[in-house]
Design a protein around this motif. Structure first.
Motif, PDB file in Angstrom:
ATOM      1  N   TYR A  79      -0.830   4.658  -0.634  1.00  0.00           N
ATOM      2  CA  TYR A  79      -1.649   3.960  -1.501  1.00  0.00           C
ATOM      3  C   TYR A  79      -1.224   3.675  -3.092  1.00  0.00           C
ATOM      4  CZ  TYR A  79      -5.102   3.123   1.936  1.00  0.00           C
ATOM      5  OH  TYR A  79      -5.760   2.758   2.938  1.00  0.00           O
ATOM      6  N   ASP A  80       0.319   3.993  -3.224  1.00  0.00           N
ATOM      7  CA  ASP A  80       0.816   3.672  -4.479  1.00  0.00           C
ATOM      8  C   ASP A  80       0.322   4.615  -5.542  1.00  0.00           C
ATOM      9  OD1 ASP A  80       2.704   2.222  -5.644  1.00  0.00           O
ATOM     10  OD2 ASP A  80       1.342   0.856  -6.828  1.00  0.00           O
TER      11      ASP A  80
ATOM     12  N   ARG B 213      -1.688 -13.352   1.059  1.00  0.00           N
ATOM     13  CA  ARG B 213      -0.441 -13.979   0.938  1.00  0.00           C
ATOM     14  C   ARG B 213       0.645 -12.819   1.315  1.00  0.00           C
ATOM     15  NH1 ARG B 213       3.241 -13.156  -2.816  1.00  0.00           N
ATOM     16  NH2 ARG B 213       1.979 -11.914  -4.029  1.00  0.00           N
ATOM     17  N   ILE B 214       0.633 -11.663   1.289  1.00  0.00           N
ATOM     18  CA  ILE B 214       1.769 -11.026   1.662  1.00  0.00           C
ATOM     19  C   ILE B 214       1.583 -10.699   3.408  1.00  0.00           C
ATOM     20  CG2 ILE B 214       2.646  -8.563   1.799  1.00  0.00           C
ATOM     21  CD1 ILE B 214       1.721  -8.434  -1.250  1.00  0.00           C
TER      22      ILE B 214
ATOM     23  N   ASP C  45       0.752  -1.444  -0.089  1.00  0.00           N
ATOM     24  CA  ASP C  45      -0.003   0.053   0.052  1.00  0.00           C
ATOM     25  C   ASP C  45       0.943   1.343  -0.120  1.00  0.00           C
ATOM     26  OD1 ASP C  45      -2.664  -1.213   0.124  1.00  0.00           O
ATOM     27  OD2 ASP C  45      -2.070  -2.030   1.861  1.00  0.00           O
ATOM     28  N   HIS C  46       1.870   1.119   1.076  1.00  0.00           N
ATOM     29  CA  HIS C  46       2.850   2.565   1.105  1.00  0.00           C
ATOM     30  C   HIS C  46       4.082   2.104   0.900  1.00  0.00           C
ATOM     31  CE1 HIS C  46      -1.115   3.687   2.749  1.00  0.00           C
ATOM     32  NE2 HIS C  46      -0.958   2.861   3.711  1.00  0.00           N
ATOM     33  N   HIS C  47       4.976   2.952   0.237  1.00  0.00           N
ATOM     34  CA  HIS C  47       6.251   2.934   0.064  1.00  0.00           C
ATOM     35  C   HIS C  47       7.117   4.371   0.818  1.00  0.00           C
ATOM     36  CE1 HIS C  47       4.666   0.338  -2.866  1.00  0.00           C
ATOM     37  NE2 HIS C  47       5.528  -0.424  -2.562  1.00  0.00           N
TER      38      HIS C  47
ATOM     39  N   SER D 206      -7.109  -1.946   2.732  1.00  0.00           N
ATOM     40  CA  SER D 206      -5.805  -1.962   1.525  1.00  0.00           C
ATOM     41  C   SER D 206      -6.091  -2.237   0.176  1.00  0.00           C
ATOM     42  CB  SER D 206      -5.206  -3.224   1.941  1.00  0.00           C
ATOM     43  OG  SER D 206      -4.279  -3.593   1.099  1.00  0.00           O
ATOM     44  N   LYS D 207      -5.424  -1.481  -0.766  1.00  0.00           N
ATOM     45  CA  LYS D 207      -5.679  -1.453  -2.261  1.00  0.00           C
ATOM     46  C   LYS D 207      -5.217  -2.884  -2.712  1.00  0.00           C
ATOM     47  CE  LYS D 207      -1.136  -0.235  -3.893  1.00  0.00           C
ATOM     48  NZ  LYS D 207      -0.951  -1.322  -4.692  1.00  0.00           N
ATOM     49  N   VAL D 208      -4.667  -3.918  -1.931  1.00  0.00           N
ATOM     50  CA  VAL D 208      -4.245  -5.092  -2.770  1.00  0.00           C
ATOM     51  C   VAL D 208      -5.236  -5.869  -2.635  1.00  0.00           C
ATOM     52  CG1 VAL D 208      -2.437  -6.694  -2.220  1.00  0.00           C
ATOM     53  CG2 VAL D 208      -1.976  -4.487  -1.529  1.00  0.00           C
TER      54      VAL D 208
END
Length: 995
Positions: A327-328, A374-375, A307-309, A365-367
């Motif tokens: 949120y990428d 999985r993550i 989501d975030h970096h 989450s946007k994932v």
């Protein structure tokens, strides 16, 4: 003059008792391999033998290196001085920073097991030296009264082509045993201790010459340099470190401390200087568990999905500058200050950070759900902030249980305030020996020494995460946090909408799938045919009763009524088995296959049963009209038939019309209710604000700020207004998406059709991605097989050619040669399906007797057939037949068919004999069995890639067989079961006239 004396226990105190544990010791040995310029370091752990082997292909050690560095205490073995030359480097590789610098890695080996055999072969100036061997019993260094100089280390040299075997190792063990006996005689060791040591040394059962035959060529001392450690017996705690606690899904100690030895998680990460592996052999059949499988650790793909970096660097003053991506989507250039050192240069030095963060709740989450699960599973095991020095991991940073910057501690105070969770972070801190040399590791490798540089590193990072949360991820934070709060709310809203839709669709989907399954189950039992037969029998009885009606007009009307009722009942029977097209939900690939099979089967029922039933009703009415001499107008019968169809159509349309109006009414009612509630809420808020006027002391208060008060009241009203308008805008958007239009053919296309089409496309793409991943993994695996076994396969080919020459002059070898050749072609044929081998054994097409195929199958499956009490039979027609082509093409096809037949025959639990039969006729070959039948709906899809009914199947065998046969002008399909069989596959030529 007095001098210090050293007891043997000093080594135990400096080594085994200093190191944090076995995983840390292995990590140290991997670092040593890195410093020796190894490309690979591999652990092979054989549980049954309690044997631990660690091999690397580094530069190795000469006898001088071993004595002056490895066996010399207090020597900083990675550095040179006037007595010791500089450690070797590989001029062909980039210079590597030294990772191990305290000389404890060699002593830490004792924590893995009590006895060690070291083999090392040096490479200097492209020249390989001799093999240096040493045998050490670490228990000698645990004895309290023994001096260091009293301990004997047997040391030998061997030619490179002569890997020492059991006899050579025995000589070294005998030397050590004799020295122990001498110490016992000198009363330096107690007799019981001496006896115990000698028994343990005798139990050391390692034959390096035999083990080397199993080693990969690039890690074998016979072909190259390197250092190998053979440790036996291993400490009991090693198994626990590998297996972890029972009933625990968390990472084990080995996984926590060794996964991620080099940084492979961030996009564009540095190329690892060394690859490490750990194979755990838990049985004697050669299979192993790959404990350091890269797929279980974070990948660059996982990193980018998050989501975030955060990606940036801390300068020499501790100030951060970098990019924050929320949120990428929205990316911010950001600076975070640290004044803990009064803006002076830090002792820890500059370093960089690159981390990803995933929301702990899927609704935020946007994932997508699959990747999120999985993550999250990975972050639960391996989440944390890893520190890498020159791309080699520093322990124990990264272990989620080691919260060195108080992220979890702060979170327990207030999750909303501090935001970050260590178990949701995965990322790296990069330092270098050059820039961060003041950060020193503890002797026991339990992190950095807690000096001023380390404390500064801690404080910089603590400040960073607190300020980062305040700037971006806190409700009511700074301007940049508004984007996060807004996007999080949107994600939750989207998630709720999807969840609601899925909940509504779930019931319809379950009903749809149950209807499909019920249809196939009832159809396979012949229920519909039986019901239709009973219906026609009852209809005939009712029509025949007209014969007792004397009045011709009454009989005529009765016959018309019975015909009408019969057609109505027939329509009801058809309606009961009708499964409607899925609406309002998407279905899986398998369900689509089943629905297509249903449509085909329903069409057959309609053509063969229902249309036939209508014809029988027609014939019955006509027959009784003629027999009883009743006059019925054909026009009247036609009108009645049209009336029946019209009534049915009107009834169905009216029902749907009522449902549609009800749906519109429900939506209208809900919209009105929502709108009314929002308006009431806004009106109440306006009244509350106005009500505050009575309490305001405007004239009396000298410091009353009219502007500030007006702004405050406006904000209260506007907040309620924005809330209401946002919701109403969302409703309007949803209502706007309700549309329909007429296509070129006059069909009405609705927004629901578009949504379903998109959902189906997503399902197809998701299945395709999963298939592509499996094929990619398969391709990688085959590539490895090709790389590892290419030389071996070439050798086998040469040997087969040599054997051919012998078989030509020796008839007794002819059968052996053919059997080996056929088996090898079978294996080679499989490999060539996936990878283009450049040089292949010379093969030509030939006329293959079917009896050869039978003998081959009998030999291959003999043990399984006997174990499961299955008979493999052939008919006379099969025995007399032959097929022209390559054995390596056709043999695997029959192997796949027989292998599948054995599996499904083994699922039978009755007392009937289990038989696989091979047939043949002029049109082709048949493989039949009397196991569990193949359902009609699977006849076509059974050859699709990935389709399987086996619980652990991969759905590849029959697909490969079909593809291979099509490539040589043949096809395979499910045929009608032969006599005494329930399943039959047929292999036939597609264009036999072209032959």
């Amino acid at each position: 003059m007095a001098t210090f004396k050293t007891r043997a226990r000093a080594l135990d105190l400096l080594g085994r008792q200093q190191i944090a544990g076995i995983p840390t010791a292995i990590n140290e040995l991997f670092k040593n391999a890195h410093d020796a310029y190894a490309d690979n370091a591999q652990v092979d752990y054989f549980r049954g033998e309690k044997l631990f082997i660690l091999r690397d292909n580094g530069l190795g050690m000469t006898m001088l290196d071993f004595e002056s560095r490895w066996l010399t205490l207090g020597t900083e073995s990675k550095f040179s001085n006037k007595k010791i030359p500089a450690p070797p480097t590989d001029p062909k590789k980039t210079t590597r920073p030294i990772m191990g610098e305290k000389g404890i890695g060699r002593l830490a080996v004792a924590s893995i097991g009590s006895q060690l055999l070291v083999l090392s072969r040096a490479k200097r100036n492209d020249t390989l030296g001799k093999i240096v061997a040493a045998f050490i019993s670490w228990r000698l260094f645990e004895l309290p009264a023994l001096n260091l100089e009293d301990v004997v280390i047997p040391l030998r040299e061997f030619d490179g082509d002569n890997i020492p075997g059991k006899s050579e190792i025995k000589g070294m063990k005998d030397e050590l045993v004799n020295s122990i006996k001498k110490l016992v005689n000198q009363k330096d060791i107690e007799p019981e201790e001496g006896k115990s040591l000698i028994e343990e040394i005798s139990s050391f059962d390692v034959d390096p010459s035999e083990l080397h035959k199993r080693f990969e060529k690039d890690l074998s001392l016979e072909f190259g340099a390197g250092t190998h450690f053979f440790i036996q017996p291993t400490e009991e705690t090693l198994n626990h470190d590998i297996d972890g606690e029972k009933d625990s899904n968390g990472a084990t100690k080995i996984e926590k401390m060794m996964v991620g030895f080099t940084n492979t998680m961030t996009p564009n990460h540095p190329e690892p200087a060394i690859e490490v592996g750990f194979k755990d052999y838990r049985s004697e059949d050669g299979t192993f568990f790959d404990l350091l499988n890269k797929e279980q650790f974070f990948t660059p793909e996982d990193f980018e999905l998050a989501d975030h970096h955060v990606n940036g660097a801390f300068d020499e003053f501790g100030q951060f500058r970098g990019k924050i991506k929320v949120y990428d989507e929205e990316e911010f250039d950001h600076v975070i200050n640290w004044n803990g050192n009064n803006y002076k240069k830090t002792s820890c030095g500059p370093f960089s950070i690159n981390l990803a963060y995933i929301q702990g709740r899927q609704r935020q989450s946007k994932v997508d759900s699959q990747n999120w699960a999985r993550i999250i599973a990975k972050t639960e095991k391996f989440g944390g902030l890893y520190i890498y020095k020159d791309n080699i991991r520093i322990l124990p940073y990264g272990d989620s249980d080691y919260d060195f910057i108080d992220i979890e501690k702060n979170r327990t105070k207030s999750a909303s305030f501090y935001f970050f969770s260590y178990r949701r972070i995965f990322g790296v801190i990069d330092i270098t020996q050059k820039s961060n040399f003041k950060l020193k590791e503890k002797a026991g490798r339990e992190g950095f020494i807690e000096n001023k540089p380390y404390r500064q590193l801690q404080e910089i990072l603590k400040n960073f995460f607190v300020q980062l949360a305040a700037d971006f991820f806190r409700d009511g934070g700074g301007p940049k946090s508004e984007y996060f709060v807004k996007k999080r709310a949107e994600q939750e809203q989207i998630y709720k909408a999807i969840e609601k839709r899925q909940e509504q669709a779930k019931g319809r989907k379950t009903k749809f799938l149950n209807s499909l399954n019920r249809f196939f189950e009832e159809n396979s039992k012949g229920k519909y045919e039986k019901e239709l037969g009973e219906f026609l029998e009852e209809t005939e009885k009712q029509i025949s009763s007209i014969a007792y009606i004397e009045d011709p007009d009454e009989a005529s009307q009765k016959l018309l009524d019975l015909e009408y009722q019969a057609r109505q009942n027939l329509s009801e029977l058809k309606r009961k088995i009708k499964v409607n097209q899925p609406r309002g939900f998407s279905i899986s690939k398998d369900a689509k296959r089943d629905f297509k099979a249903y449509l085909d089967e329903f069409e057959k029922l309609n053509a063969n049963l229902f249309n036939g039933a209508e014809s029988q009703i027609e014939a019955l009415v006509t027959d009784y009209t003629n027999r009883l001499n009743i006059e019925i107008s054909k026009r009247k019968r036609l009108e009645q038939a049209i009336e029946f169809i019209s009534t049915e159509a009107s009834k169905a349309t009216k029902k749907k019309g009522v449902e549609t109006k009800q749906a519109v009414s429900n939506i209208s009612s809900k919209v009105k209710e929502l709108t009314s509630g929002l308006m009431i809420g806004l009106e109440n808020k306006i009244r509350e604000v106005k009500d505050e006027f009575k309490n305001l002391q405007i004239q009396e208060a000298e410091d009353f700020d009219l502007v500030a008060e007006r702004i405050r009241m406006e904000e209260l009203i506007n907040k309620e207004k924005n809330h209401a308008t946002h919701i109403l805008e969302s409703i309007i958007k949803q209502l706007d998406t309700i549309y329909w239009e007429e296509d070129e053919e006059g069909k009405i296309i609705t927004s629901a059709d578009m949504t379903e089409a998109l959902e189906e496309e997503i399902e197809v793409l998701r299945d395709r991605v999963n298939s592509d991943v499996e094929l990619s993994q398969l391709g990688i695996a085959v590539g490895i097989i090709h790389h590892e076994f290419n030389s071996t396969i070439n050798s086998i080919r040469r040997s087969i050619r040599d054997l051919k020459a012998w078989s030509d002059v020796n008839e007794s070898l002819d059968g052996i040669y053919n059997n080996i050749r056929i088996n090898f072609e079978h294996l080679d044929g499989y490999l060539t399906l996936f990878t283009p081998l450049n040089r292949r054994l010379y093969r030509t097409k030939e006329n293959i007797p079917a009896s050869d195929i039978y003998i081959f199958l009998k030999d291959l499956f003999q043990a399984r057939l006997e174990r499961h009490n299955i008979q493999l039979k052939r008919t006379k027609g099969f025995g007399k037949s032959s097929i022209f082509g390559l054995r390596s093409v056709f043999y695997p096809v029959f192997v796949i068919l027989v292998d599948n037949a054995i599996h499904w025959l083994n699922q039978k639990f009755d007392d009937e004999e289990k038989v696989i039969r091979l047939h043949a006729d002029s049109s082709g070959f048949y493989v039949s069995n009397n196991g569990i039948p193949i359902h009609e709906k699977d006849h076509q899809v059974i050859f699709d890639y990935g389709f399987t009914r086996k619980p652990t199947g991969r759905g590849m065998g029959l697909h490969i067989a079909k593809e291979v046969l099509e490539g040589v002008g043949y096809r395979i399909f499910v045929s009608s079961p032969r006599k005494n069989s329930t399943v039959t596959f047929k292999v036939e030529q597609t264009n036999p006239e072209e032959e």
